[in-house]
Each structure stands twice: as C-alpha cells, then as structure tokens.
Design a protein around this motif. Structure first.
Motif, mmCIF file in Angstrom:
data_model
loop_
_atom_site.group_PDB
_atom_site.id
_atom_site.type_symbol
_atom_site.label_atom_id
_atom_site.label_comp_id
_atom_site.label_asym_id
_atom_site.label_seq_id
_atom_site.Cartn_x
_atom_site.Cartn_y
_atom_site.Cartn_z
ATOM 1 N N MET A 24 48.596 -10.962 -26.894
ATOM 2 C CA MET A 24 49.918 -10.970 -26.690
ATOM 3 C C MET A 24 50.924 -10.585 -27.673
ATOM 4 O O MET A 24 52.068 -10.360 -27.461
ATOM 5 C CB MET A 24 50.384 -12.559 -26.605
ATOM 6 C CG MET A 24 50.092 -12.896 -24.927
ATOM 7 S SD MET A 24 50.542 -14.903 -24.660
ATOM 8 C CE MET A 24 49.371 -15.644 -25.696
ATOM 9 N N CYS A 25 50.326 -10.333 -28.843
ATOM 10 C CA CYS A 25 51.119 -9.658 -29.808
ATOM 11 C C CYS A 25 50.910 -8.171 -29.821
ATOM 12 O O CYS A 25 51.952 -7.555 -30.679
ATOM 13 C CB CYS A 25 50.652 -9.806 -31.336
ATOM 14 S SG CYS A 25 50.900 -11.581 -31.964
ATOM 15 N N VAL A 150 55.120 -13.242 -25.525
ATOM 16 C CA VAL A 150 55.205 -11.521 -25.820
ATOM 17 C C VAL A 150 56.562 -11.284 -26.218
ATOM 18 O O VAL A 150 56.956 -10.532 -27.273
ATOM 19 C CB VAL A 150 55.014 -10.935 -24.484
ATOM 20 C CG1 VAL A 150 54.965 -9.602 -24.671
ATOM 21 C CG2 VAL A 150 53.281 -11.133 -24.100
ATOM 22 N N GLN A 153 57.385 -12.317 -29.796
ATOM 23 C CA GLN A 153 57.056 -11.383 -30.712
ATOM 24 C C GLN A 153 57.889 -9.792 -30.751
ATOM 25 O O GLN A 153 58.111 -9.493 -31.850
ATOM 26 C CB GLN A 153 55.382 -10.943 -30.570
ATOM 27 C CG GLN A 153 54.737 -12.330 -30.577
ATOM 28 C CD GLN A 153 54.875 -13.399 -31.396
ATOM 29 O OE1 GLN A 153 55.620 -13.110 -32.505
ATOM 30 N NE2 GLN A 153 54.314 -14.644 -31.345
ATOM 31 N N THR A 167 55.985 -2.573 -22.896
ATOM 32 C CA THR A 167 55.858 -3.747 -23.303
ATOM 33 C C THR A 167 54.430 -4.385 -22.451
ATOM 34 O O THR A 167 54.246 -5.542 -22.452
ATOM 35 C CB THR A 167 56.910 -4.693 -22.988
ATOM 36 O OG1 THR A 167 57.173 -4.643 -21.563
ATOM 37 C CG2 THR A 167 58.215 -4.233 -23.790
ATOM 38 N N LEU A 169 50.493 -5.409 -22.279
ATOM 39 C CA LEU A 169 49.458 -5.642 -23.350
ATOM 40 C C LEU A 169 48.550 -4.683 -23.385
ATOM 41 O O LEU A 169 48.407 -3.621 -22.793
ATOM 42 C CB LEU A 169 48.723 -6.747 -22.803
ATOM 43 C CG LEU A 169 49.358 -8.194 -22.364
ATOM 44 C CD1 LEU A 169 48.477 -9.223 -22.102
ATOM 45 C CD2 LEU A 169 50.423 -8.505 -23.666
ATOM 46 N N HIS A 284 44.575 -12.841 -20.124
ATOM 47 C CA HIS A 284 45.370 -11.776 -20.962
ATOM 48 C C HIS A 284 44.771 -10.494 -20.712
ATOM 49 O O HIS A 284 45.409 -9.292 -20.736
ATOM 50 C CB HIS A 284 45.736 -12.289 -22.321
ATOM 51 C CG HIS A 284 46.589 -13.414 -22.478
ATOM 52 N ND1 HIS A 284 47.469 -13.817 -21.827
ATOM 53 C CD2 HIS A 284 45.872 -14.693 -22.867
ATOM 54 C CE1 HIS A 284 48.000 -15.049 -22.010
ATOM 55 N NE2 HIS A 284 46.872 -15.817 -22.739
ATOM 56 N N HIS A 304 52.423 -18.935 -22.438
ATOM 57 C CA HIS A 304 51.332 -18.041 -22.328
ATOM 58 C C HIS A 304 50.969 -17.827 -21.129
ATOM 59 O O HIS A 304 49.776 -17.436 -20.758
ATOM 60 C CB HIS A 304 50.095 -18.768 -23.036
ATOM 61 C CG HIS A 304 50.377 -19.122 -24.552
ATOM 62 N ND1 HIS A 304 49.567 -19.940 -25.276
ATOM 63 C CD2 HIS A 304 51.453 -18.749 -25.208
ATOM 64 C CE1 HIS A 304 50.132 -19.974 -26.471
ATOM 65 N NE2 HIS A 304 51.178 -19.248 -26.716
ATOM 66 N N TRP A 307 51.315 -12.190 -18.243
ATOM 67 C CA TRP A 307 52.416 -11.013 -18.648
ATOM 68 C C TRP A 307 52.509 -9.777 -18.018
ATOM 69 O O TRP A 307 51.316 -9.029 -17.712
ATOM 70 C CB TRP A 307 52.454 -10.757 -20.118
ATOM 71 C CG TRP A 307 53.449 -9.963 -20.532
ATOM 72 C CD1 TRP A 307 53.283 -8.498 -20.823
ATOM 73 C CD2 TRP A 307 54.592 -10.121 -20.878
ATOM 74 N NE1 TRP A 307 54.439 -8.194 -21.178
ATOM 75 C CE2 TRP A 307 55.561 -8.852 -21.323
ATOM 76 C CE3 TRP A 307 55.693 -11.265 -20.935
ATOM 77 C CZ2 TRP A 307 56.796 -9.056 -21.736
ATOM 78 C CZ3 TRP A 307 57.232 -11.360 -21.052
ATOM 79 C CH2 TRP A 307 57.621 -10.094 -21.621
#
Length: 370
Positions: A24-25, A150, A153, A167, A169, A284, A304, A307
C-alpha cells in the motif's frame, strides 16, 4: 519541492509492518521515484515486508529489521538496534520517509534515522517531534481514520512535492513464476488458461480469519454453482490450521497451501478469474495485478480495503469496529463469524457477472527502473 529534496539521491523508505502494508506504500514510493530523478530508494522493513521487495521494481534494495517498537514474535535486542543504526549510517542516506498507519508513532524510526545521521526526515506524527523530524506532517487522524492507507502515504510524500499520475499498487511478476504456476496447474489436471478460482484462507492475525467451518461450506457452494477448479492457497504456517480445507472432498478443490513462493502466488492470482480472501496480503496482490476479489473484511481497520480494483467488501457490522486488534477483544469474532457463506457466494456471482475489465497481462519484472 525544496532544493534539499531535489538533490537527495539516496532515500530510505521505512515501513516496518507486513507485506500488505508495504504494497500500500508503493504508489507513494513511485511518486518519490518519478519526482526526484536519479534517486535510489531502499526500503527498511520487517522480514515479512522484505519478502515482497523483489517484486517492487521502484525499489533498488531492502534492509530487513525487526524493530522493537513493532509487533514481532521475536524480541529485538538493543545490539540489533545499534547494528541497524550503524548499517544505515554506513549507507549515507540523504533522506528518509517514514510510512506509518494512523495509529502508529513514527518517532522511534525517526530517532533511528537521527542516530544514523540522515539529514532529511519526513513523517506524520501526533506528537511534536521537535528535531527528530526535519519535515513534520501533523497527524489529525488519531480520533478516526478518514483516508485510505494508500492515499495517506501519497499525501505524505506530496508534503515535500512528490506526486504521480499512476496510483496503482506495484507487484511485478517474473516470467519464471508464471511458467512455474502453469506447470503446477497442468500437473494437477487444471488448464491454466481456463477459468479457476483462488481461495486464500490464511491471515497473519486471528481477528482477520474467516472461520474454517464457513470455508468448508463455501467451497461446496462455489463448486456446485460454478464448476470451476478451486485452488486453495495459504502460507507455510497455515498448513496445519487449514488442513480441514486441504483434506476436504467437497467441491473440485486443489490445495497449494504452503507450496508457492510469493512470485508464484502473484502469478496464480493474476491468472485466476477471482480471488476470495480476507483483508490480508494477497488481497493487495490482487489489487496490484488487477484480479477481482471478494474480501471478507474484518472490521479491525477501516483504511485497508482493496485499492482501485473490482471487489466486493463483506462483513457483519459490529459496535466494536475499528478495534485495531490482532485477536478479537470481545471474543465473539462476530464481524466475520456472522458473515454467512451464502453471502460470499452471492458476491462472487455478482462480481463475475459484472465482467470488470482487467489490465493487460504482462510479465513486468523487466520494467524495473534502470
């Protein structure tokens, strides 16, 4: 962007949690890469987080460290802390970006970076960090979480002028992993190019595990409704707890629990029609590779969710939501225990019928930044 950040060439990214937290970063890490040309990015992370770094092409390297201020089964010694500080000092980083969830303090990591002589130190913090951070983003989410992890960060690195238009992942799958999974499926009598479902039943925290008895019912329902092969996955540590699933005669299921490395798991998920899992790392991975998923989402943390991927989020609402606990503090596990398998089946049927577009399939480990 300030001249100091523009001239930073060796940047340390810090995320000391697990695989999913690191993934997620990755959009924020990409923002750093794209906004500061010529920079080299190293990730300081947990052993679990380090396992995923070979599949993140934006990174140049990783350092594994069990930080004593994070949750680990093994305690870190004071000598290990000193060794980590010395290792960071030896690499002469110009800057550090400390990624945390809204419930975590960045100050221990900031102190580590201060001891290592890293001049630029960016983080969000509830407490006034004084000299521990050169760039402080005041933390306003301690009462309630308002942003996806996400976005949190991305907002952090935007504070020093870094952004990206992409954007999604990041999880790059090597060609050998794709070939290995195809061979495994063929050996099991499964056509790797035909529809199949992946069920990942494990999770690192007990509070995020859908009950095994519900999984057994769900496998039978899915097999009856779809007739697709059902591939069961899980970590090596899940083998015993999930044995009732791997030994079941219900449905056309095949167990790969504890048998895949991370790249192979990513390849298996990417080629599947659908992933069914809880809020854990593979969810993820599915988001990163574009595979639709049904997420049985334990109400431990609201930030969480999957995404930018087609998904259905399922849970039974409870008054103790957002507990941030690894074990159910009430002992009833109601947010998942009261989620009926039929609801999961209905979500799977609905999601597959929707026919969400999938990203172009590529073995993109070769896309690593030069």
């Amino acid at each position: 962007m300030s001249a100091a950040w523009q001239s930073a060439r060796r940047i340390l990214c810090i995320r000391l949690d697990s695989l999913g937290d690191v993934l997620m970063c990755t959009p924020a890490i990409r923002a750093l890469r794209q906004s500061i040309p010529g920079c080299e990015l190293t990730l300081l992370t947990s052993p679990s987080g380090a396992a995923v770094t070979p599949y993140i092409p934006e990174l140049n390297g990783a350092i594994s460290y069990r930080a004593p201020w994070m949750k680990h089964e093994e305690l870190a010694s004071s000598a290990a802390l000193q060794e980590c500080a010395a290792q960071l000092a030896a690499q002469r980083f110009d800057a550090a970006v400390i990624f945390t969830s809204y419930s975590q303090s960045p100050l221990p990591a900031a102190m580590l970076c201060h001891l290592a002589g890293i001049p630029l130190r960016l983080a969000s913090s509830r407490e006034n960090p004084y000299q521990l951070l050169s760039h402080w983003v005041p933390e306003h989410e301690h009462e309630r979480a308002t942003r996806h992890e996400v976005q949190r960060q991305l907002d952090l690195v935007a504070h020093v002028g870094c952004s990206t238009s992409d954007t999604t992942l990041s999880f790059a799958i090597p060609q050998e992993a794709t070939a290995s999974v195809a061979a495994i499926l063929i050996d099991a009598g499964i056509d790797p190019d035909a529809p199949y479902l992946v069920l990942h039943a494990g999770a690192s925290a007990a509070s995020r595990r859908y009950p095994v008895r519900h999984w057994l019912v769900l496998i039978g329902m899915l097999g009856t409704h779809f007739g697709y092969p059902i591939i069961l996955t899980g970590d090596r540590g899940d083998v015993e707890s999930l044995r009732p699933l791997s030994d079941t005669w219900v449905g056309p299921s095949h167990s790969l629990i504890g048998k895949l490395n991370l790249g192979e798991l990513g390849a298996l998920i990417r080629s599947s029609s659908l992933l069914i899992t809880g809020n854990t790392g593979p969810a993820h991975i599915a988001a990163a590779v574009g595979t639709p998923l049904v997420d049985m989402y334990a109400l431990t943390n609201p930030q969480h969710t999957p995404w930018r991927v087609a998904h259905r989020l399922l849970f039974h609402d409870v008054s103790c939501r957002n507990c941030l606990r690894s074990s159910c503090p009430q002992g009833h596990h109601a947010c998942l225990d009261l989620l009926a398998p039929r609801k999961v089946l209905e979500a799977a049927v609905d999601l597959l019928a929707a026919g969400a577009p999938r990203p172009a399939r590529t073995d993109d480990i070769a896309l690593a930044f030069e």
